[in-house]
Design an enzyme around this catalytic site. Structure first.
Site, PDB file in Angstrom:
ATOM      1  N   GLU A 156      23.303  29.081  43.686  1.00  0.00           N
ATOM      2  CA  GLU A 156      22.993  27.651  43.316  1.00  0.00           C
ATOM      3  C   GLU A 156      21.229  27.790  42.700  1.00  0.00           C
ATOM      4  OE1 GLU A 156      19.717  25.929  43.725  1.00  0.00           O
ATOM      5  OE2 GLU A 156      19.427  26.271  46.060  1.00  0.00           O
ATOM      6  N   GLU A 171      17.433  22.987  35.517  1.00  0.00           N
ATOM      7  CA  GLU A 171      17.212  24.669  35.476  1.00  0.00           C
ATOM      8  C   GLU A 171      18.043  25.476  34.551  1.00  0.00           C
ATOM      9  OE1 GLU A 171      16.353  26.422  39.212  1.00  0.00           O
ATOM     10  OE2 GLU A 171      14.632  24.427  39.781  1.00  0.00           O
TER      11      GLU A 171
END
Length: 691
Positions: free
Chosen positions: A144, A153
């Site tokens: 995740e 990210e």
């Protein structure tokens, strides 16, 4: 080890580096983290669990051992899901040491220590082999690593490395794929976050129009995504020009490429209009068939399904480099370019008789360089600030106030960052206009906005405390103005720096000086949040796993320093209802200098409506002239239900209560007592509430 942290100092208007203990950074990271929000995201957690169970089953059906690699494990939740689904072993990787330590405790508490190994490393440093961190490559990859933009990210380089070094070829992946969707829209409101619109000023000698220069008009802006809660954007604020189309997808079960690339789709507008904005979101399929799907689609795309509120994944607003008029039914090409961490868009018109296959011809037009701001305005003004400067009713209030105080012989000094006030003061007839921009003198001059103002508005490149009579040509200031707005301000009261600057220049003020705004006031109200409370609410158990350790960790970090501090949130994105009337709690008189003593107040506020008191919201009001004031917070409230409308250009201060009180009986309303202290030495406000 000491850590230096940047903090806005409201007494100097600048960022200062404060020395903090080595734990400070870690506590900030935990206190402000979105872990609680993720653990409360029921839809995400259920879908991940279903996807993990299915992946473990598929591996077992092939007669293989299920070896799981979980990158960015956080609390260890996904690894525990895999272990309870029958995985033989899990390698849980977490680079943030305090988080890895918490994962070890949570895994142990839930009885999975024999099945899960927590590795405190970046995944690119993990080794495989008999003496390595992992005994063998994994055949199930669980991650995740996503943000609102999907790739912000570093998901792509992480997947790329994992496929090369840490997982078997043909492994199962949860999620299996991600798909990015786009929709072309026209929206004056969203476009006002990128462009400066013309400003009309009724002056003594006719109407003046402040028109931004072409350099600003044609600037592509900055590449960073604008991520917002699009579900709070009313449908009346935008017009969809295309259907929703798939822009690109990534299959996580196969090797992933992180190198810069672009994707192109053909669009036919369903309506004529001005193409300004690309709205975007993504969904993830947890299984190869796409039967387990978790979507970020906004309300108008899936009107029948219940929306899961979440703050860790929202929706994206991208600004096209320029506004493009489009005609219903014409062929267009929308291009998405991306690097490892970000995406940007451009729109091209198809050439006569061209079809999708011919689109290859357009390759030369593709902008693979990310946009760069050339006009400097996008470096100075963030998107809400553009919106504020474009708010016509707000500008009219400043114009009306200036008109009341300016005379033909006025010597005017403006103290604010990147403000339109010096230009407005000049247009409204002030004899002499000077301006100081304490935070960002280097980026913007008011005459950037109009070519003929160089000799009319003087920039003083000195801080207020260093102002000399020679800067003012030995004249005294008769009108001192400020919005006030400073780029270093984080909380509403940080703009009180204007008061400190006014104090610093007091020897240069005429005895009958007019200060605008003449005063400010701090206001407060107790509210019940529809959803925002989740980011600070303990979780206890998540999908049957005990994550109390994480709750305790967040609580400890909040108590480390933050428990007595408010935090900034743009409340137009986070609906709440008021449980009390708004209350004025402190006033600040700008006609006088900052006093030596602290300003303190205490009192109580009655809870007039049923509901859960999640916290207090605080905001500033600036009193410009006799009957004109601007609010940075509450704009209006419907008295029956207590629904609030907030200033959409400002963040309000939210102070979350450590325990929630439920107010029921209204015949004897409960009360919240408060103490609020403004320390004039530091410019900070400390507060405490008792329920």
């Amino acid at each position: 080890m000491k850590i230096f942290c940047g903090r806005a100092n409201p007494t100097t208007g600048s960022m200062e580096w404060l020395e903090e203990g080595e734990d400070y950074d870690y506590h900030q990271e935990i206190a402000r983290s979105r872990y609680a929000d993720m653990l409360h995201d029921k839809d995400r957690n259920v879908k991940y669990y279903q996807g993990i169970r299915a992946a473990v089953s598929r591996v077992k059906e092939r007669g293989e051992k299920a070896i799981v690699l979980d990158i960015g494990t956080g609390t260890g939740l996904l690894s525990m899901m895999a272990a309870s689904a029958g995985a033989d072993f899990c390698y849980a990787i977490e680079v943030f040491k305090p988080m890895a330590n918490a994962a070890v405790k949570i895994v142990e508490k839930n009885g999975f220590s024999d099945k899960i190994k927590v590795i405190n490393k970046h995944s690119t440093e993990v080794t495989v082999g008999p003496d390595g961190d992992m005994q063998c490559r994994a055949n199930i990859l669980v991650t995740e690593l996503f943000d609102t933009e999907l790739i912000g990210e570093g998901a792509l380089p992480t997947y790329e490395h994992a496929h090369r070094n840490l997982v078997q070829e043909g492994c199962e992946a949860v999620p299996h794929r991600a798909t990015v969707y786009v929709q072309l829209v026209e929206s004056r409101r969203m476009w006002s976050w990128k462009k400066l619109f013309p400003v009309h000023v009724e002056a003594g000698d006719g109407e003046k129009i402040l028109i931004p220069p072409s350099e600003m008009e044609n600037c592509p802006g900055v590449p960073s995504v604008c991520d917002i809660q699009l579900n709070q954007m009313p449908s009346s604020d935008f017009s969809t020009l295309s259907d929703v189309v798939t822009m690109f997808s990534v299959d996580f079960s196969k090797p992933v490429q992180s190198a810069s690339t672009y994707y192109r789709v053909q669009l036919e507008p369903v309506k004529s209009g001005k193409a300004q904005i690309v709205l975007s979101w993504w969904d993830i399929d947890m299984d190869p068939l796409g039967t387990i799907n978790c979507t970020m689609a906004p309300y108008w795309v899936k009107p029948t399904s219940a929306l899961q509120w979440r703050d860790h994944w929202m929706q994206c607003v991208y600004f096209l480099p320029r506004e493009e008029p489009v005609v219903q039914g014409e062929k267009l090409y929308l291009t998405a370019c991306r690097d490892e961490y970000s995406v940007w868009y451009s729109l091209q018109k198809a050439r006569e008789g061209e079809n999708e296959a011919d689109g290859e011809e357009h390759k030369a037009d593709v902008c693979v360089e990310s946009p760069v701001c050339r006009c400097r305005a996008h470096l100075l003004w963030n998107r809400p600030r553009f919106g504020e400067l474009n708010d016509q009713s707000r500008t009219r209030q400043y114009i009306s106030s200036l008109r009341k105080v300016l005379k033909t012989d006025s010597v005017c000094l403006c103290i604010s960052d990147g403000s339109l006030l010096p230009v407005l003061a000049h247009y409204l007839g002030a004899k002499q206009v000077q301006c100081m921009q304490p935070s960002r003198t280097d980026l913007y001059h008011p005459h950037d906005l109009s070519n003929h103002l160089e000799d009319k508005i003087k920039i003083i490149e000195a801080r207020p405390e260093l102002l000399k009579p020679s800067h003012l040509e030995d004249k005294k200031i008769s009108v001192l103005v400020g919005e006030p707005f400073f780029t270093t301000s984080l909380l509403p009261w940080h703009n009180l720096y204007f008061w400190y600057a006014r104090t610093a220049v007091s020897t240069h003020l005429a005895s009958n000086v007019t200060v605008l705004p003449q005063s400010a006031s701090l206001h407060m109200m107790i509210v019940e949040f529809q959803d925002l409370w989740r980011i600070r609410s303990p979780c206890g158990t998540c999908e049957g796993f005990d994550v109390q350790t994480m709750d305790d960790m967040i609580k400890d970090s909040l108590n480390f320093r933050e428990s007595k501090e408010a935090e900034p949130h743009p409340l137009w994105e986070y609906p709440c209802k008021s449980l009390s009337d708004p209350q004025e709690v402190l006033t600040f008189d700008f006609t006088k200098t900052v006093p030596q003593h602290c300003l303190s107040t205490e009192g109580s506020v009655k809870l007039l409506r049923k509901g859960k008191s999640h916290g207090a919201v605080l905001w500033m009001k600036y009193h410009l002239a006799a009957d004109i004031s601007v609010s940075t917070g509450l704009m209006q409230m419907s008295n029956e239900k207590g629904n609030c409308e907030w200033n959409p250009h400002c963040k309000q201060a939210v102070y979350f209560f450590s325990s929630v009180i439920e107010s029921e009986i209204l015949s004897d309303p409960a009360a919240v007592t408060y103490t609020i202290n403004f320390d004039t030495k530091t410019g900070e406000i400390a507060m405490d509430f008792k329920l």
